[in-house]
Scaffold this motif. Sequence first.
Motif, PDB file in Angstrom:
ATOM      1  N   MET A 186       0.842  -1.175   0.000  1.00 56.66           N
ATOM      2  CA  MET A 186       0.000   0.000   0.000  1.00 56.66           C
ATOM      3  C   MET A 186       0.892   1.244   0.000  1.00 56.66           C
ATOM      4  SD  MET A 186      -3.203   0.730   2.459  1.00 56.66           S
ATOM      5  CE  MET A 186      -4.576   0.511   1.370  1.00 56.66           C
ATOM      6  N   ILE A 187       0.476   2.235  -0.716  1.00 56.54           N
ATOM      7  CA  ILE A 187       1.246   3.472  -0.834  1.00 56.54           C
ATOM      8  C   ILE A 187       1.100   4.265   0.462  1.00 56.54           C
ATOM      9  CG2 ILE A 187       1.420   5.649  -2.095  1.00 56.54           C
ATOM     10  CD1 ILE A 187       0.433   4.103  -4.587  1.00 56.54           C
ATOM     11  N   THR A 188       2.238   4.647   1.030  1.00 56.37           N
ATOM     12  CA  THR A 188       2.228   5.402   2.285  1.00 56.37           C
ATOM     13  C   THR A 188       1.940   6.877   2.022  1.00 56.37           C
ATOM     14  OG1 THR A 188       4.571   5.946   2.225  1.00 56.37           O
ATOM     15  CG2 THR A 188       3.956   3.831   3.241  1.00 56.37           C
ATOM     16  N   SER A 189       1.659   7.613   3.085  1.00 59.14           N
ATOM     17  CA  SER A 189       1.356   9.039   2.924  1.00 59.14           C
ATOM     18  C   SER A 189       2.568   9.815   2.408  1.00 59.14           C
ATOM     19  CB  SER A 189       0.854   9.644   4.232  1.00 59.14           C
ATOM     20  OG  SER A 189       1.800   9.466   5.254  1.00 59.14           O
ATOM     21  N   LYS A 190       3.779   9.429   2.840  1.00 55.56           N
ATOM     22  CA  LYS A 190       4.994  10.091   2.332  1.00 55.56           C
ATOM     23  C   LYS A 190       5.160   9.831   0.845  1.00 55.56           C
ATOM     24  CE  LYS A 190       8.114  10.473   6.254  1.00 55.56           C
ATOM     25  NZ  LYS A 190       9.423  10.077   6.793  1.00 55.56           N
ATOM     26  N   GLU A 191       4.977   8.566   0.458  1.00 55.15           N
ATOM     27  CA  GLU A 191       5.094   8.205  -0.961  1.00 55.15           C
ATOM     28  C   GLU A 191       4.022   8.923  -1.776  1.00 55.15           C
ATOM     29  OE1 GLU A 191       6.746   3.627  -0.553  1.00 55.15           O
ATOM     30  OE2 GLU A 191       4.598   4.003  -0.496  1.00 55.15           O
ATOM     31  N   ARG A 192       2.819   8.997  -1.241  1.00 55.90           N
ATOM     32  CA  ARG A 192       1.700   9.633  -1.929  1.00 55.90           C
ATOM     33  C   ARG A 192       2.026  11.077  -2.274  1.00 55.90           C
ATOM     34  NH1 ARG A 192      -1.803   9.172   1.913  1.00 55.90           N
ATOM     35  NH2 ARG A 192      -2.104   6.993   1.408  1.00 55.90           N
ATOM     36  N   ALA A 193       2.567  11.809  -1.322  1.00 55.65           N
ATOM     37  CA  ALA A 193       2.890  13.219  -1.555  1.00 55.65           C
ATOM     38  C   ALA A 193       3.928  13.366  -2.667  1.00 55.65           C
ATOM     39  CB  ALA A 193       3.390  13.856  -0.265  1.00 55.65           C
ATOM     40  N   LYS A 194       4.953  12.533  -2.631  1.00 54.63           N
ATOM     41  CA  LYS A 194       5.995  12.598  -3.658  1.00 54.63           C
ATOM     42  C   LYS A 194       5.456  12.175  -5.017  1.00 54.63           C
ATOM     43  CE  LYS A 194       9.865  11.902  -0.522  1.00 54.63           C
ATOM     44  NZ  LYS A 194      10.986  11.040  -0.136  1.00 54.63           N
ATOM     45  N   LEU A 195       4.645  11.127  -5.026  1.00 53.93           N
ATOM     46  CA  LEU A 195       4.084  10.652  -6.287  1.00 53.93           C
ATOM     47  C   LEU A 195       3.169  11.691  -6.922  1.00 53.93           C
ATOM     48  CD1 LEU A 195       3.310   6.935  -5.434  1.00 53.93           C
ATOM     49  CD2 LEU A 195       4.854   7.750  -7.224  1.00 53.93           C
ATOM     50  N   LYS A 196       2.315  12.313  -6.111  1.00 52.35           N
ATOM     51  CA  LYS A 196       1.404  13.324  -6.647  1.00 52.35           C
ATOM     52  C   LYS A 196       2.168  14.477  -7.286  1.00 52.35           C
ATOM     53  CE  LYS A 196      -2.807  12.634  -4.019  1.00 52.35           C
ATOM     54  NZ  LYS A 196      -3.790  13.257  -3.141  1.00 52.35           N
ATOM     55  N   LYS A 197       3.257  14.865  -6.648  1.00 46.42           N
ATOM     56  CA  LYS A 197       4.078  15.941  -7.207  1.00 46.42           C
ATOM     57  C   LYS A 197       4.704  15.502  -8.527  1.00 46.42           C
ATOM     58  CE  LYS A 197       7.861  19.057  -6.093  1.00 46.42           C
ATOM     59  NZ  LYS A 197       8.862  19.437  -5.114  1.00 46.42           N
ATOM     60  N   GLN A 198       5.192  14.284  -8.578  1.00 50.93           N
ATOM     61  CA  GLN A 198       5.847  13.759  -9.782  1.00 50.93           C
ATOM     62  C   GLN A 198       4.850  13.509 -10.906  1.00 50.93           C
ATOM     63  OE1 GLN A 198       9.274  13.150 -10.183  1.00 50.93           O
ATOM     64  NE2 GLN A 198       8.700  12.866 -12.305  1.00 50.93           N
ATOM     65  N   LEU A 199       3.677  12.995 -10.574  1.00 47.63           N
ATOM     66  CA  LEU A 199       2.703  12.593 -11.578  1.00 47.63           C
ATOM     67  C   LEU A 199       1.953  13.757 -12.204  1.00 47.63           C
ATOM     68  CD1 LEU A 199       1.171   9.526  -9.720  1.00 47.63           C
ATOM     69  CD2 LEU A 199       2.706   9.465 -11.692  1.00 47.63           C
ATOM     70  N   GLY A 200       1.709  14.797 -11.438  1.00 48.20           N
ATOM     71  CA  GLY A 200       0.924  15.910 -11.959  1.00 48.20           C
ATOM     72  C   GLY A 200      -0.567  15.635 -11.841  1.00 48.20           C
ATOM     73  N   PRO A 201      -1.378  16.555 -12.341  1.00 48.30           N
ATOM     74  CA  PRO A 201      -2.821  16.477 -12.117  1.00 48.30           C
ATOM     75  C   PRO A 201      -3.571  15.448 -12.968  1.00 48.30           C
ATOM     76  CG  PRO A 201      -2.293  18.411 -13.402  1.00 48.30           C
ATOM     77  CD  PRO A 201      -0.984  17.788 -13.006  1.00 48.30           C
ATOM     78  N   ARG A 202      -3.063  15.070 -14.118  1.00 48.35           N
ATOM     79  CA  ARG A 202      -3.820  14.179 -15.015  1.00 48.35           C
ATOM     80  C   ARG A 202      -3.069  12.861 -15.232  1.00 48.35           C
ATOM     81  NH1 ARG A 202      -7.992  17.114 -17.200  1.00 48.35           N
ATOM     82  NH2 ARG A 202      -7.693  19.372 -17.172  1.00 48.35           N
ATOM     83  N   TYR A 203      -2.780  12.197 -14.138  1.00 45.80           N
ATOM     84  CA  TYR A 203      -1.953  10.995 -14.192  1.00 45.80           C
ATOM     85  C   TYR A 203      -2.730   9.728 -14.519  1.00 45.80           C
ATOM     86  CZ  TYR A 203      -3.827  10.084  -9.561  1.00 45.80           C
ATOM     87  OH  TYR A 203      -4.662   9.841  -8.513  1.00 45.80           O
TER      88      TYR A 203
END
Length: 84
Positions: free
Chosen positions: A1-18
């Motif tokens: 499961m994706i952790t909250s730390k990973e989630r924040a980094k992933l969202k920044k990397q992925l952008g809004p339309r991932y």
Amino acid sequence: MITSKERAKLKKQLGPRYTKGVLEILKKQSVTSPNGESYTSSSIRNVLAGNMKNEAIENAIYDYATQEREKTERLAKKRKELLK
């Protein structure tokens, strides 16, 4: 499961339309839901939000994040070379 730390980094990397990119990866890998249908954008968002656990979708999210990072790095390299 994706952790909250990973989630924040992933969202920044992925952008809004991932979700579109993640869906393309799942389709290319012939990954479907247990009932044989394609996953939905909603499923992908739920996995990233931590509301749902799905290893196949998590792997596709990480694959897409890697692609986006590599694309960003290539663009930065081109910019650096052009603006010397």
